[in-house]
Write an enzyme that holds these catalytic residues in place. Sequence first.
Site, PDB file in Angstrom:
ATOM      1  N   GLY A  85      64.012  67.833  88.467  1.00 46.28           N
ATOM      2  CA  GLY A  85      63.366  67.243  89.908  1.00 46.28           C
ATOM      3  C   GLY A  85      64.151  67.399  91.031  1.00 46.28           C
ATOM      4  O   GLY A  85      65.386  67.413  90.860  1.00 46.28           O
ATOM      5  N   ASP A 245      64.608  76.144  86.501  1.00 45.18           N
ATOM      6  CA  ASP A 245      64.480  75.179  87.538  1.00 45.18           C
ATOM      7  C   ASP A 245      65.061  75.814  88.830  1.00 45.18           C
ATOM      8  O   ASP A 245      64.610  75.165  89.791  1.00 45.18           O
ATOM      9  CB  ASP A 245      64.991  73.800  87.350  1.00 45.18           C
ATOM     10  CG  ASP A 245      66.414  73.839  87.010  1.00 45.18           C
ATOM     11  OD1 ASP A 245      66.818  74.394  86.041  1.00 45.18           O
ATOM     12  OD2 ASP A 245      66.992  73.144  87.804  1.00 45.18           O
ATOM     13  N   ASN A 246      65.691  76.971  88.693  1.00 45.09           N
ATOM     14  CA  ASN A 246      66.116  77.516  90.014  1.00 45.09           C
ATOM     15  C   ASN A 246      65.403  78.772  90.322  1.00 45.09           C
ATOM     16  O   ASN A 246      65.850  79.658  91.109  1.00 45.09           O
ATOM     17  CB  ASN A 246      67.725  77.675  89.585  1.00 45.09           C
ATOM     18  CG  ASN A 246      68.498  76.472  89.798  1.00 45.09           C
ATOM     19  OD1 ASN A 246      68.083  75.407  90.582  1.00 45.09           O
ATOM     20  ND2 ASN A 246      69.818  76.606  89.289  1.00 45.09           N
ATOM     21  N   ASP A 255      68.219  78.015  95.558  1.00 40.87           N
ATOM     22  CA  ASP A 255      69.611  77.297  94.887  1.00 40.87           C
ATOM     23  C   ASP A 255      70.611  77.899  94.765  1.00 40.87           C
ATOM     24  O   ASP A 255      71.270  78.496  93.825  1.00 40.87           O
ATOM     25  CB  ASP A 255      68.983  76.713  93.600  1.00 40.87           C
ATOM     26  CG  ASP A 255      67.807  75.286  93.894  1.00 40.87           C
ATOM     27  OD1 ASP A 255      67.546  75.012  94.906  1.00 40.87           O
ATOM     28  OD2 ASP A 255      67.833  74.494  92.887  1.00 40.87           O
TER      29      ASP A 255
HETATM   30  P1  AMP Z   1      71.254  72.495  90.089  1.00 40.54           P
HETATM   31  O1  AMP Z   1      72.248  72.836  89.074  1.00 40.54           O
HETATM   32  O2  AMP Z   1      72.088  72.343  91.634  1.00 40.54           O
HETATM   33  O3  AMP Z   1      70.084  73.450  90.466  1.00 40.54           O
HETATM   34  O4  AMP Z   1      70.629  71.114  89.823  1.00 40.54           O
HETATM   35  C1  AMP Z   1      70.232  70.687  88.591  1.00 40.54           C
HETATM   36  C2  AMP Z   1      69.541  69.348  88.849  1.00 40.54           C
HETATM   37  O5  AMP Z   1      70.377  68.312  89.302  1.00 40.54           O
HETATM   38  C3  AMP Z   1      68.286  69.138  90.064  1.00 40.54           C
HETATM   39  O6  AMP Z   1      67.358  68.550  89.492  1.00 40.54           O
HETATM   40  C4  AMP Z   1      69.105  68.789  91.173  1.00 40.54           C
HETATM   41  O7  AMP Z   1      68.435  68.125  91.986  1.00 40.54           O
HETATM   42  C5  AMP Z   1      70.168  67.569  90.322  1.00 40.54           C
HETATM   43  N1  AMP Z   1      71.410  67.481  91.155  1.00 40.54           N
HETATM   44  C6  AMP Z   1      72.424  68.231  91.314  1.00 40.54           C
HETATM   45  N2  AMP Z   1      73.368  67.687  92.149  1.00 40.54           N
HETATM   46  C7  AMP Z   1      72.796  66.539  92.319  1.00 40.54           C
HETATM   47  C8  AMP Z   1      73.479  65.224  92.959  1.00 40.54           C
HETATM   48  N3  AMP Z   1      74.631  65.473  93.628  1.00 40.54           N
HETATM   49  N4  AMP Z   1      72.781  64.053  93.119  1.00 40.54           N
HETATM   50  C9  AMP Z   1      71.591  64.095  92.320  1.00 40.54           C
HETATM   51  N5  AMP Z   1      70.665  65.148  91.833  1.00 40.54           N
HETATM   52  C10 AMP Z   1      71.750  66.307  91.778  1.00 40.54           C
HETATM   53 MG    MG Z   2      68.654  73.480  91.304  1.00 41.47          MG
END
Ligand code: AMP
Ligand code: MG
Length: 504
Positions: A85, A245-246, A255
Amino acid sequence: MQLQVSRFESLGDEFHTRLHPTPLPTPHWVGWSGEAAATLGLPTEPPPDDELLQRLSGNRIADSVTPIASVYSGHQFGHWAGQLGDGRALLLGEHAASGLEVQLKGAGRTPYSRGGDGRAVLRSSIREFLCSEAMHALGIPTTRALCVTGSPAPVRREEVETAAVVTRLAPSFIRFGHFEHFSHNGRHAELRRLADFVIDNFYPEYRQADGNPYAGLLAAVTRRSAELVAQWQAVGFCHGVLNTDNMSILGLTLDYGPFQFLDGFDPGHVCNHSDSSGRYAYARQPNIVYWNLFCLGQALLPLLDDSQQALDALEPYKALFPAALQRRMNAKLGLDDPRTGDAELTEDLLQLLARERTDYTIFWRRLSLAQAASEADAGQAGQGAAVRPLTPHWQPVRDLFLQPEAFDDWWARWRQRLQLPADAGASAGSDSQAGQRMLRANPRVVLRNHLGEVAIRQAQAGDPSALQRLQAALASPYDERSDSADLADFPPDWAAAISISCSS
Ligand code: AMP
Ligand code: MG
């Protein structure tokens, strides 16, 4: 900036949580995209009054909207990861005139933050801002970035950095993972509502078409994704975290994390420091995108007639991707529509580049410049059919190789192909304009890691001038400009030591 309640919000409470951003102390403008601003009817420079700065830092919310964080799930690094999410993204609302959703990334914790702090650091925010706009200028489908705001608020990563917020724009931020979420949890009514929403708003032709509209949707996303990854491969872009999810349901690049444009051509290059198995290596991206589409197909099964329907929608990828890639590579080579032998010609070149780790962007640009110069010369002196690239025009290309003879052999084959008469009705072909076409297909400047790094370091020290200069060069990546030769040059030795991971 007039925002209204987004169409996405109308999907219902099962899809999101309403909440306000966490304020950021003393925000300031770090970056602003005049072009993205124009799509929202905003000025080319950040407005001098405080209102928008506060709104886009999450400190003030327009009365007309309530921000929401959406829930999705996904497969990360090949494994089901369960619920994820918007852990640090908030959808502010929808811009009425353009229909674009306006999202803040880094605006504080949400119910989906899991262990995270909901923040984004200045470094990663600048990278996302620059790359979104650079990809757009390259003609590659992407979410856009309006601006970055920064704050002195500390954020702990490998070391303590400062917080920032990127304002992102897209017609929709819906991911494959949104579908997986409801499908995996057996919530088929919501899954159908989501699919209907996407079809009605973004793929309306499949509502009217014969057959199952959800199969039509899957086939359409398959086509868009194949086109997208073909563009990534052609320009030498590594996404870095191609988890489901990306993956955008609209076929947008989405992303930006540890992404990288290749320096030396290395098919096995892994840009994400956290990707120890090399799952998301450059050359594996096309297969990974297919794998992700398969996950989407699986998620849509409850809406399809049978599993064969999903397989039938996905199957065309195996032909669509190579065809799309070859079209892109032909454009880079100044050639008309692909013909027999072009795939081999391309593959042999890429093997040559891989063997010598030739700088990918510089090779293509120099090849284009040399072709354009030799055409200009031939125009004056009559068509000279050289059999070796030994005139001075080609020297800058030959200089890129330790063993230029191998390049010479390839060059002779390529030039022969260039001189074949064009197919009737083809858009390109055997004329004296191949070089000019190549110059519009092979960018001079891409967002190399070290260029971003220099801009980031200066911005961290309070000086935005390098960021602005880089942003301007990336906005017209095909133009020859004398004032930015350094941005089109080889990476310095220290570039290879830059390490970028998922955590940002
Ligand atoms: P990502 O690898 O950036 O696509 O992130 C994967 C998941 O981790 C997604 O649900 C992001 O919203 C969550 N996420 C990444 N970094 C953070 C953060 N600093 N705080 C909260 N959620 C994060
Ligand atoms: Mg992401």
